[in-house]
Design a protein around this motif. Sequence first.
Motif, PDB file in Angstrom:
ATOM      1  N   UNK A   1      11.208  -7.890  -6.407  1.00 16.12           N
ATOM      2  CA  UNK A   1       9.935  -7.632  -7.081  1.00 16.12           C
ATOM      3  C   UNK A   1       8.918  -7.229  -6.018  1.00 16.12           C
ATOM      4  N   UNK A   2       8.582  -5.960  -6.003  1.00 18.12           N
ATOM      5  CA  UNK A   2       7.578  -5.459  -5.055  1.00 18.12           C
ATOM      6  C   UNK A   2       6.383  -4.898  -5.822  1.00 18.12           C
TER       7      UNK A   2
ATOM      8  N   UNK B   1       3.109  -8.494  -4.203  1.00 22.11           N
ATOM      9  CA  UNK B   1       2.799  -8.186  -2.808  1.00 22.11           C
ATOM     10  C   UNK B   1       1.454  -8.766  -2.393  1.00 22.11           C
ATOM     11  N   UNK B   2       0.484  -8.755  -3.287  1.00 20.03           N
ATOM     12  CA  UNK B   2      -0.816  -9.346  -2.961  1.00 20.03           C
ATOM     13  C   UNK B   2      -0.718 -10.862  -2.807  1.00 20.03           C
ATOM     14  N   UNK B   3       0.088 -11.489  -3.644  1.00 18.97           N
ATOM     15  CA  UNK B   3       0.229 -12.943  -3.563  1.00 18.97           C
ATOM     16  C   UNK B   3       1.034 -13.390  -2.344  1.00 18.97           C
TER      17      UNK B   3
ATOM     18  N   UNK C   1       3.199  -9.299   5.722  1.00 18.18           N
ATOM     19  CA  UNK C   1       2.286  -8.465   6.503  1.00 18.18           C
ATOM     20  C   UNK C   1       1.864  -9.107   7.827  1.00 18.18           C
ATOM     21  N   UNK C   2       1.868 -10.416   7.877  1.00 19.68           N
ATOM     22  CA  UNK C   2       1.370 -11.143   9.059  1.00 19.68           C
ATOM     23  C   UNK C   2       1.937 -10.649  10.393  1.00 19.68           C
TER      24      UNK C   2
END
Length: 158
Positions: free
Chosen positions: A13-14, A19-21, A27-28
Amino acid sequence: SLRKWRPSEFWPDVSTATLLMTNWDWLRPYLADIEHPDELMELELLPILEKKYLTDEQRVRLDVLAPPSIVLPDGSGIELEYKADGAQPKLEIRLQDVLAWEESPKVDDGEMTVELALLTPELKPITTVSDLTSFWKGNYRVIKRQLEVVFPEVEWER
């Protein structure tokens, strides 16, 4: 799209919401060297997400089942637009660029027809077609007469 089309294959699930959650997780590692907000725009998200969420086998299958572009008869490629809800992918393309095609292109191993948003030589919308074969037999005859008047320099024969 593949997550919707092939639920038994467990594509990740992208979605934007997911992705925001989970952005801190994926991303870190790429934020450590960012010194200015403008540098965020330089991050290429697709390779980051592919590396995080896809196996090597899935990466290969992704390019086969949902190619980023379609190759035109002249050898050039044109980008496909995929929908988050799994609807038909869309291709905006000039009508004269598909005159050699007998039928609509397909993705997902031939299971999903690409919707064609056909454009004039000036990139103005003409019509949207899901079945190119039927279009050639029907509406194209009417549209062709109009296009021959406005764009006489284009060879509209098929």
